[in-house]
Design an enzyme around this catalytic site. Structure first.
Site, short mmCIF file in Angstrom:
data_model
loop_
_atom_site.label_atom_id
_atom_site.label_comp_id
_atom_site.label_asym_id
_atom_site.label_seq_id
_atom_site.Cartn_x
_atom_site.Cartn_y
_atom_site.Cartn_z
N ASP A 7 -10.60 -3.93 -88.52
CA ASP A 7 -11.17 -3.40 -89.76
C ASP A 7 -10.64 -1.97 -89.86
O ASP A 7 -11.17 -1.06 -89.23
CB ASP A 7 -12.70 -3.41 -89.70
CG ASP A 7 -13.32 -2.80 -90.95
OD1 ASP A 7 -12.84 -3.09 -92.07
OD2 ASP A 7 -14.27 -2.01 -90.81
N GLU A 66 -7.89 -6.79 -92.14
CA GLU A 66 -8.39 -6.84 -93.52
C GLU A 66 -7.38 -6.19 -94.46
O GLU A 66 -6.79 -5.16 -94.13
CB GLU A 66 -9.74 -6.11 -93.60
CG GLU A 66 -10.37 -6.23 -94.96
CD GLU A 66 -11.77 -5.62 -95.04
OE1 GLU A 66 -12.21 -5.34 -96.16
OE2 GLU A 66 -12.41 -5.43 -93.98
N ASP A 138 -18.52 -1.27 -88.13
CA ASP A 138 -17.06 -1.40 -88.14
C ASP A 138 -16.58 -2.42 -87.11
O ASP A 138 -15.64 -3.18 -87.36
CB ASP A 138 -16.39 -0.04 -87.91
CG ASP A 138 -16.69 0.93 -89.03
OD1 ASP A 138 -16.27 0.67 -90.18
OD2 ASP A 138 -17.36 1.95 -88.77
#
Length: 172
Positions: A7, A66, A138
């Site tokens: 992420d 991502e 996160d």
């Protein structure tokens, strides 16, 4: 097979590692690379180094990250893209295949709803990986990326198997 999910962030980059063992997805490790408030080039170097160290330590076979979403602030989106780039370079330098997923795909795969919020993602990651505590946001997002990739890979394997059966059936 160990999967590393990322992420990306220009100040905090989450990472999560899962493995498929005996048909089940299991937690390996997770955490955050915190790069502070240094100038952007130094933060990008720290992201690259941090992910390279994680790759050396855990030897993942797959890498998933991502995708950038277009935020309201173009400057933030550019910095996020650069953080993603640093992470992707670390993966490609280690000869890892790179898979990219949108936030909506990740949430859909983990929560079942593409509009899920962070607490829903954290809850489902905790549940799916049978964790005793709730991972930091996160790190949970990074584990969700890895789970999305694992589910996508498994779906493709299942579809390939079904296609093979169909072709064999037609040949008989």
């Amino acid at each position: 097979m160990v999967i590393l999910g990322i992420d990306p962030g220009s100040r905090i980059t989450g990472y999560g590692l899962i493995a498929r063992k005996q048909g089940k997805l299991v937690y390996v490790a997770s955490g955050c690379i915190r790069v502070g408030t240094a100038e952007l080039p130094a933060r990008l170097a720290n992201i690259y180094t941090g992910i390279s160290d994680i790759i050396r330590q855990y030897s993942p076979a797959q890498f998933a990250i991502e995708q950038v979403f277009m935020a309201k602030n173009p400057d933030s989106a550019l910095k996020l893209g650069q953080a993603r780039g640093a992470a992707i370079v670390a993966a490609t330098q280690a000869s890892l295949p790179v898979a990219e997923y949108s936030a909506r795909q990740i949430k859909q795969a983990v929560v079942g709803k593409g509009s899920a919020d962070k607490t829903q993602v954290q809850h489902m990651v905790k549940h799916l990986l049978n964790l005793s505590g709730t991972p930091q946001a996160d790190a949970a997002d990074a584990l969700a990326v890895a789970l999305c990739h694992a589910n996508t890979e498994q779906s493709l394997i299942n579809m390939a198997g079904q296609a093979r059966k169909t072709v064999r059936g037609r040949l008989r």
